[in-house]
Motif scaffolding. Structure first.
Motif, PDB file in Angstrom:
ATOM      1  N   THR A 142      -5.617  -8.545  -8.361  1.00 16.71           N
ATOM      2  CA  THR A 142      -5.871  -7.571  -6.158  1.00 16.71           C
ATOM      3  C   THR A 142      -5.035  -8.802  -5.644  1.00 16.71           C
ATOM      4  O   THR A 142      -5.283  -9.565  -5.748  1.00 16.71           O
ATOM      5  CB  THR A 142      -6.864  -7.162  -6.344  1.00 16.71           C
ATOM      6  N   GLY A 202       0.804  -1.129   0.119  1.00 17.87           N
ATOM      7  CA  GLY A 202       0.035  -0.212   0.156  1.00 17.87           C
ATOM      8  C   GLY A 202       1.039   1.415   0.170  1.00 17.87           C
ATOM      9  O   GLY A 202       0.380   2.506  -0.574  1.00 17.87           O
ATOM     10  N   ASP A 221      -9.544   2.472   6.090  1.00 15.56           N
ATOM     11  CA  ASP A 221     -10.227   3.725   6.139  1.00 15.56           C
ATOM     12  C   ASP A 221     -11.151   3.192   5.559  1.00 15.56           C
ATOM     13  O   ASP A 221     -12.699   3.776   6.292  1.00 15.56           O
ATOM     14  CB  ASP A 221      -9.662   4.484   4.473  1.00 15.56           C
ATOM     15  N   LEU A 222     -11.706   2.235   4.672  1.00 14.88           N
ATOM     16  CA  LEU A 222     -13.389   1.667   4.581  1.00 14.88           C
ATOM     17  C   LEU A 222     -13.902   1.070   5.988  1.00 14.88           C
ATOM     18  O   LEU A 222     -14.987   0.859   5.499  1.00 14.88           O
ATOM     19  CB  LEU A 222     -12.522   1.339   2.855  1.00 14.88           C
ATOM     20  N   SER A 277      -3.998   3.933   3.074  1.00  5.72           N
ATOM     21  CA  SER A 277      -4.361   2.789   4.675  1.00  5.72           C
ATOM     22  C   SER A 277      -6.117   2.649   4.158  1.00  5.72           C
ATOM     23  O   SER A 277      -7.134   3.119   4.660  1.00  5.72           O
ATOM     24  CB  SER A 277      -4.381   4.169   5.565  1.00  5.72           C
ATOM     25  N   THR A 278      -6.419   2.503   2.146  1.00  3.69           N
ATOM     26  CA  THR A 278      -8.181   2.598   1.771  1.00  3.69           C
ATOM     27  C   THR A 278      -8.416   1.999   2.796  1.00  3.69           C
ATOM     28  O   THR A 278      -9.914   1.777   2.630  1.00  3.69           O
ATOM     29  CB  THR A 278      -7.253   2.054   0.364  1.00  3.69           C
ATOM     30  N   THR A 279      -7.705   0.155   2.717  1.00  5.15           N
ATOM     31  CA  THR A 279      -8.658  -0.879   3.124  1.00  5.15           C
ATOM     32  C   THR A 279      -9.429  -0.796   4.736  1.00  5.15           C
ATOM     33  O   THR A 279      -9.771  -0.700   5.128  1.00  5.15           O
ATOM     34  CB  THR A 279      -7.752  -2.529   3.758  1.00  5.15           C
ATOM     35  N   ALA A 309      -4.031  -2.302  -1.879  1.00  2.00           N
ATOM     36  CA  ALA A 309      -4.781  -1.122  -2.002  1.00  2.00           C
ATOM     37  C   ALA A 309      -3.754   0.376  -1.543  1.00  2.00           C
ATOM     38  O   ALA A 309      -3.178  -0.076  -1.014  1.00  2.00           O
ATOM     39  CB  ALA A 309      -6.141  -1.303  -0.276  1.00  2.00           C
ATOM     40  N   THR A 356      -9.386  -0.470  -6.780  1.00  2.00           N
ATOM     41  CA  THR A 356      -8.750   1.222  -7.685  1.00  2.00           C
ATOM     42  C   THR A 356      -7.890   0.804  -7.910  1.00  2.00           C
ATOM     43  O   THR A 356      -6.808   1.497  -9.035  1.00  2.00           O
ATOM     44  CB  THR A 356      -8.800   1.597  -6.356  1.00  2.00           C
ATOM     45  N   SER A 357      -6.043   0.209  -7.454  1.00  2.00           N
ATOM     46  CA  SER A 357      -5.010   0.183  -7.256  1.00  2.00           C
ATOM     47  C   SER A 357      -4.475  -0.237  -8.933  1.00  2.00           C
ATOM     48  O   SER A 357      -4.002   0.257  -9.137  1.00  2.00           O
ATOM     49  CB  SER A 357      -4.577  -0.854  -6.368  1.00  2.00           C
ATOM     50  N   GLY A 371     -10.270  -1.084  -2.239  1.00  2.19           N
ATOM     51  CA  GLY A 371      -8.670  -0.698  -2.359  1.00  2.19           C
ATOM     52  C   GLY A 371      -7.946  -0.946  -3.720  1.00  2.19           C
ATOM     53  O   GLY A 371      -8.158  -0.542  -4.002  1.00  2.19           O
ATOM     54  N   GLU A 372      -7.965  -2.259  -3.435  1.00  2.00           N
ATOM     55  CA  GLU A 372      -7.571  -3.251  -4.422  1.00  2.00           C
ATOM     56  C   GLU A 372      -7.778  -2.985  -5.958  1.00  2.00           C
ATOM     57  O   GLU A 372      -7.355  -3.137  -7.215  1.00  2.00           O
ATOM     58  CB  GLU A 372      -7.286  -4.729  -4.329  1.00  2.00           C
TER      59      GLU A 372
END
Length: 392
Positions: free
Chosen positions: A132, A9, A48-49, A44-46, A41, A72-73, A69-70
């Motif tokens: 992913t 990440g 945060d979700l 820290s997207t995961t 992701a 999007t990445s 998150g993944e």
């Protein structure tokens, strides 16, 4: 070479870092290497979700939410690669070529995953799949996850099943360090480390490679950890060597148990060092150590017991905090070593309960991150070994 490169990440945490990642992948492709990419992701997207799920959500819905998150990445990284002239495609759960399959309990379906990973590997000639990390799906097509550190697990698993030469973990550290550079001065990169050493460090706080991932590493698969600023996927960092073996081992020679008792030993700095140095000076090797509130127990080969007792007795006499030393002979030790022991709830009970049912008294149990040592009377060693082998 065939390489699976996993970008964590932090290494995908901004547009600039995605560009840097794409540059390193494109450079490896230009050199003629076959590259498959596993992407975490961004940032820290995961987390945060997960923090934003303020409502009751079942496992299926939670998995779908955190998968964003993944998802999007891989789209961002695929686009960056395409902009560099690299033929890339993103692969996510639901795609026809998705490789990682689990059962309803979240356990990897090894046979199906191997089959799908092999099919994906056949497409690597000239094409870079961006996969992913962390995510999986069951045979019904529902999204599942591989748990904390799952992107590392995805990478090493696919490296094994896609017959890769190397897995590269791209992260925000230089590799495995001699110590935490945030705490100790002069910490430096370790060029090579065994998988056994790293798994013990990982289960005790070293956040380099997820312990669950290392169970997929075999002898023929190299795993390398490099910093995202390094720029070259195939050099530098720390090379993780070897293969973690599950093992049940019985020591062939009998041990003796020496126990030193004293008042408030636990509050006495240096007492263990004093005792160990005294034994070392007489060239007596200590097999294992256990400590209690007011005692320290050391196991040595039985043939060294008399000499060790004399050495420790001298320390007892010289130290007012120590009271006495005793020796018990004819001790056997059986060790269970396995990469998945820390992930197996009740593993100690699985060992001691059958021994109790068989009427075998356990002299001592000493654990480390990935092993359990059971000490029993010498005459009980064969029965103990047989019972443990049946359990594991």
């Amino acid at each position: 070479m065939r390489v699976v490169a996993k970008f964590g990440g932090t290494s995908l945490g901004s547009g600039d870092r995605i560009n840097r990642a794409a540059d390193s992948i494109a450079a490896a492709v230009e050199k003629g290497h076959e590259i498959a990419v596993v992407a975490s992701a961004m940032g820290s997207t995961t987390d945060d979700l997960l923090d934003e799920i303020k409502f009751e959500a079942d496992d299926k819905d939670r998995a779908e939410i955190v998968s964003m998150g993944e998802r999007t990445s891989v789209r961002m990284l695929k686009a960056a690669l395409t902009a560099r002239g690299v033929d890339a495609l993103f692969v996510e759960p639901g795609a026809d070529d998705w490789p990682v399959i689990t059962n309803d309990l979240g356990e990897v379906d090894v046979e199906e995953t191997q089959r799908r990973a092999a099919e994906l590997a056949e497409e690597l000639d000239g094409v870079v799949p961006v996969i992913t990390g962390f995510l999986a799906q069951n045979l019904e097509g529902e999204v599942t996850t591989l748990g904390r550190g799952g992107s590392d697990t995805t990478a090493v698993m696919l490296g094994k099943y896609m017959d890769a030469d190397e897995v590269v973990i791209v992260t925000d550290v230089e590799g495995v360090m001699t110590g935490d550079p945030r705490v100790v001065e002069g910490a430096r990169n370790v060029g090579r480390i065994t998988v056994d050493e790293l798994r013990n460090l990982s289960f005790r706080g070293a956040e380099v490679v997820a312990p669950s991932a290392l169970s997929y590493k075999d002898e023929d698969l190299d795993v390398r950890v490099v910093h995202y600023q390094h720029g070259d996927l195939l050099t530098g960092g720390t090379l993780i060597e070897g293969e973690f073996h599950n093992l049940i081992d019985m020591q062939e020679e009998p041990l003796a148990c020496l126990t030193v008792a004293g008042r408030a030993i636990r509050n006495r700095p240096g007492i263990l060092a004093d005792l160990a140095v005294a034994l070392r000076d007489e060239n007596i090797n200590v097999d294992s150590v256990a400590s209690g509130m007011d005692s320290i127990t050391m196991y040595v080969l039985e043939e060294s017991a008399n000499q060790a007792e004399a050495v420790l007795h001298d320390r007892v006499v010289a130290d007012e905090a120590l009271s006495s030393v005793t020796v018990e002979d004819d001790i056997a030790v059986i060790r269970v070593t396995g990469g998945e022991l820390p992930n197996r709830p009740g593993v100690i009970l699985d060992i001691v309960q059958p021994l109790s049912d068989a009427g075998i008294n356990i002299h001592d149990v000493i654990t480390s991150a990935t092993s359990v040592a059971i000490f029993v009377a010498w005459d009980d060693r064969e029965d103990t070994l047989e019972i443990i082998q049946q359990e594991f």
